[in-house]
Design a protein around this motif. Sequence first.
Motif, PDB file in Angstrom:
ATOM      1  N   ASN A  58       0.203  -1.338  -0.465  1.00 21.65           N
ATOM      2  CA  ASN A  58       0.528   0.211  -0.162  1.00 21.65           C
ATOM      3  C   ASN A  58       1.008   1.041   0.381  1.00 21.65           C
ATOM      4  O   ASN A  58       0.886   2.324  -0.722  1.00 21.65           O
ATOM      5  CB  ASN A  58      -0.650   0.186   1.374  1.00 21.65           C
ATOM      6  CG  ASN A  58      -2.296  -0.614   0.866  1.00 21.65           C
ATOM      7  OD1 ASN A  58      -2.931  -0.033   0.034  1.00 21.65           O
ATOM      8  ND2 ASN A  58      -2.101  -1.641   1.593  1.00 21.65           N
ATOM      9  N   VAL A  62       0.991   4.016  -3.424  1.00 26.71           N
ATOM     10  CA  VAL A  62       0.838   4.739  -3.511  1.00 26.71           C
ATOM     11  C   VAL A  62       1.711   6.102  -3.277  1.00 26.71           C
ATOM     12  O   VAL A  62       2.269   7.346  -4.232  1.00 26.71           O
ATOM     13  CB  VAL A  62      -0.211   5.316  -1.351  1.00 26.71           C
ATOM     14  CG1 VAL A  62      -0.397   7.048  -1.663  1.00 26.71           C
ATOM     15  CG2 VAL A  62      -1.349   4.760  -1.135  1.00 26.71           C
ATOM     16  N   THR A  77      -3.608  15.703   2.492  1.00 24.42           N
ATOM     17  CA  THR A  77      -5.021  14.925   3.596  1.00 24.42           C
ATOM     18  C   THR A  77      -5.837  14.760   4.274  1.00 24.42           C
ATOM     19  O   THR A  77      -6.564  15.311   4.397  1.00 24.42           O
ATOM     20  CB  THR A  77      -4.796  13.183   2.876  1.00 24.42           C
ATOM     21  OG1 THR A  77      -3.583  12.675   2.297  1.00 24.42           O
ATOM     22  CG2 THR A  77      -5.674  12.489   4.030  1.00 24.42           C
ATOM     23  N   LEU A 350      -3.464   5.488   3.666  1.00 16.64           N
ATOM     24  CA  LEU A 350      -4.638   5.546   2.857  1.00 16.64           C
ATOM     25  C   LEU A 350      -5.470   6.265   2.145  1.00 16.64           C
ATOM     26  O   LEU A 350      -6.235   6.304   1.814  1.00 16.64           O
ATOM     27  CB  LEU A 350      -4.888   4.056   3.894  1.00 16.64           C
ATOM     28  CG  LEU A 350      -3.966   2.393   3.885  1.00 16.64           C
ATOM     29  CD1 LEU A 350      -4.816   1.802   4.487  1.00 16.64           C
ATOM     30  CD2 LEU A 350      -4.342   2.178   2.437  1.00 16.64           C
ATOM     31  N   ALA A 353      -4.646   8.189  -0.243  1.00 20.99           N
ATOM     32  CA  ALA A 353      -4.679   7.568  -1.669  1.00 20.99           C
ATOM     33  C   ALA A 353      -5.177   8.548  -2.274  1.00 20.99           C
ATOM     34  O   ALA A 353      -5.269   8.190  -3.824  1.00 20.99           O
ATOM     35  CB  ALA A 353      -4.637   5.976  -1.522  1.00 20.99           C
ATOM     36  N   ARG A 354      -6.994   8.344  -2.293  1.00 25.04           N
ATOM     37  CA  ARG A 354      -7.803   9.048  -3.490  1.00 25.04           C
ATOM     38  C   ARG A 354      -7.451  10.618  -4.137  1.00 25.04           C
ATOM     39  O   ARG A 354      -7.204  10.273  -4.741  1.00 25.04           O
ATOM     40  CB  ARG A 354      -8.999   8.459  -3.092  1.00 25.04           C
ATOM     41  CG  ARG A 354      -9.266   7.129  -2.954  1.00 25.04           C
ATOM     42  CD  ARG A 354     -10.752   6.945  -2.270  1.00 25.04           C
ATOM     43  NE  ARG A 354     -10.982   5.923  -1.981  1.00 25.04           N
ATOM     44  CZ  ARG A 354     -12.874   4.859  -1.603  1.00 25.04           C
ATOM     45  NH1 ARG A 354     -13.242   6.389  -1.399  1.00 25.04           N
ATOM     46  NH2 ARG A 354     -12.810   4.332  -1.878  1.00 25.04           N
ATOM     47  N   HIS A 364      -5.765   2.215  -7.120  1.00 23.84           N
ATOM     48  CA  HIS A 364      -5.671   1.318  -6.391  1.00 23.84           C
ATOM     49  C   HIS A 364      -6.460   0.192  -5.968  1.00 23.84           C
ATOM     50  O   HIS A 364      -7.332   0.792  -6.282  1.00 23.84           O
ATOM     51  CB  HIS A 364      -5.202   2.582  -5.608  1.00 23.84           C
ATOM     52  CG  HIS A 364      -4.643   2.079  -4.323  1.00 23.84           C
ATOM     53  ND1 HIS A 364      -2.762   1.394  -4.233  1.00 23.84           N
ATOM     54  CD2 HIS A 364      -4.408   1.557  -2.978  1.00 23.84           C
ATOM     55  CE1 HIS A 364      -2.050   0.968  -3.257  1.00 23.84           C
ATOM     56  NE2 HIS A 364      -2.941   0.732  -2.700  1.00 23.84           N
ATOM     57  N   LYS A 366      -8.778  -1.935  -5.065  1.00 29.37           N
ATOM     58  CA  LYS A 366     -10.029  -2.374  -3.048  1.00 29.37           C
ATOM     59  C   LYS A 366      -9.364  -3.068  -2.613  1.00 29.37           C
ATOM     60  O   LYS A 366      -9.352  -3.334  -1.342  1.00 29.37           O
ATOM     61  CB  LYS A 366     -11.130  -2.180  -4.403  1.00 29.37           C
ATOM     62  CG  LYS A 366     -11.472  -1.673  -4.752  1.00 29.37           C
ATOM     63  CD  LYS A 366     -12.323  -0.355  -3.773  1.00 29.37           C
ATOM     64  CE  LYS A 366     -13.099   0.876  -4.684  1.00 29.37           C
ATOM     65  NZ  LYS A 366     -13.121   1.838  -3.363  1.00 29.37           N
ATOM     66  N   GLU A 369      -6.455  -2.224  -0.284  1.00 31.85           N
ATOM     67  CA  GLU A 369      -6.918  -1.032   0.200  1.00 31.85           C
ATOM     68  C   GLU A 369      -7.404  -1.815   1.848  1.00 31.85           C
ATOM     69  O   GLU A 369      -6.801  -1.357   2.761  1.00 31.85           O
ATOM     70  CB  GLU A 369      -7.370   0.369  -0.113  1.00 31.85           C
ATOM     71  CG  GLU A 369      -7.935   1.358   0.367  1.00 31.85           C
ATOM     72  CD  GLU A 369      -9.300   2.317  -0.213  1.00 31.85           C
ATOM     73  OE1 GLU A 369      -9.175   3.190   1.013  1.00 31.85           O
ATOM     74  OE2 GLU A 369      -9.295   2.276  -1.313  1.00 31.85           O
ATOM     75  N   GLY A 372      -5.125  -3.269   3.352  1.00 31.32           N
ATOM     76  CA  GLY A 372      -4.332  -2.236   4.316  1.00 31.32           C
ATOM     77  C   GLY A 372      -4.967  -1.919   5.534  1.00 31.32           C
ATOM     78  O   GLY A 372      -4.509  -1.643   7.124  1.00 31.32           O
ATOM     79  N   TRP A 373      -6.559  -1.518   5.489  1.00 26.47           N
ATOM     80  CA  TRP A 373      -7.089  -1.097   6.247  1.00 26.47           C
ATOM     81  C   TRP A 373      -7.687  -1.725   7.743  1.00 26.47           C
ATOM     82  O   TRP A 373      -7.435  -1.937   8.839  1.00 26.47           O
ATOM     83  CB  TRP A 373      -8.578  -0.523   6.139  1.00 26.47           C
ATOM     84  CG  TRP A 373      -7.955   0.928   5.542  1.00 26.47           C
ATOM     85  CD1 TRP A 373      -8.914   1.401   4.153  1.00 26.47           C
ATOM     86  CD2 TRP A 373      -8.908   2.278   6.021  1.00 26.47           C
ATOM     87  NE1 TRP A 373      -8.655   2.519   3.934  1.00 26.47           N
ATOM     88  CE2 TRP A 373      -8.437   3.100   5.431  1.00 26.47           C
ATOM     89  CE3 TRP A 373      -8.136   2.028   7.570  1.00 26.47           C
ATOM     90  CZ2 TRP A 373      -8.425   4.220   5.937  1.00 26.47           C
ATOM     91  CZ3 TRP A 373      -7.889   3.639   8.354  1.00 26.47           C
ATOM     92  CH2 TRP A 373      -8.022   4.508   7.147  1.00 26.47           C
TER      93      TRP A 373
END
Length: 391
Positions: A58, A62, A77, A350, A353-354, A364, A366, A369, A372-373
């Motif tokens: 991740n 990114v 972010t 994370l 990222a968007r 990226h 799904k 992601e 990663g969460w």
Amino acid sequence: MRSTKASTAILGAAFLMATSAVGPGFLTQTTVFTTQLLASFGFVILVSVVLDIFAQLNIWRVLTVSGKRGQDVANETIPGSGYLLAGMVVFGGLVFNIGNIAGTGLGMNVLFGIPVQFGAAISAAIAITIFLIRDFGRVMDAFVKVLGLMMLLLIVYVVFTSRPPIAEAAYRTIFPATLDAAAIVTLVGGTVGGYITFAGAHRLIDAGISGVEELSRVDKSAVTGILLTTLIRFLLFLAAFGVVAMGVSIDTANPPASVFQNAAGEIGYKLFGVVMWAAAITSTVGAAFTSVSFFKTFSKRIEEKSNLIIVAFILFSTGIFLLIGRPVQVLIWAGTINGFILPIGLAIILLGARRVLDSIDYAHPKWLELAGWLVVAIMTAFSILTIFGKL
């Protein structure tokens, strides 16, 4: 020429991450937890590998696709969060580097019988010399690759001489008899916590390797670094488990040295000195480089003088070690502290990222992601359990 330089930097980034993780704390943590959990420590390593892969892929993706370092993604972010992330990473890197410097001193003490403090000072001077060279990036890449391969070969020899019960280790790696949250937090923290997660990606960005077109090579570099770290971790675990299975007690004053000596006698003890020094000096280089990379984009002047700031970082770490000592305790706590930093840093990346990838022709994955969460959730839960001592 460009292709050769890029390939060198990509492999160098993998080794920088791996050797940053395989420091004296790595050697100490693996030995200490093997004596506590025995064969079940293999399961802790297995869990840490899965968490490592999802965290690394991740962050590396990114950052390298966007061409932006961790602190810049964070600031875009959540305004100000990049400074917070940089502060946490630099603090964690400093704690690690105190242990790294201690490890270089221990290694030289074993090899040459000189005082630990004197050996640490000599090693700090060697690390500083690398960053005083004009093209220090290429020198750093070669340095960590050579010493990384040397460590791997020497640990293989010690595993061979310790003759571990491999069948039992394999069984307990899948079906553990005990589970220790603190061990997982410390192990993941020592492998990809704090600055280590960002080391390879920041090195690639410094080398000008970024963008969607480099994605396959970035993935290869990240996975290579993780697998190299994992291989060394499992081999060291097997060496320690082989010694423990003999019924030999491990010296708590210097656990990894005890493993090498009990496995291969006086030769093993000297090999430990080589491995400890190589692990410590490469981690010193990685910690200093990556920690400083976290705030050099905040100011053009800092970026221009980054090599001198790296030198100051190494000198400061060395000074603190010479004042406080207690290397084994510092090495264990370094991994734990960086384990707490990992879920915060990964969560910020994370979230960002968007936002940072919106203007780029890249989606990226799904599943990556979500994975990663999941790492963020697991590491947060384990960190809380570790703090309150409930598991």
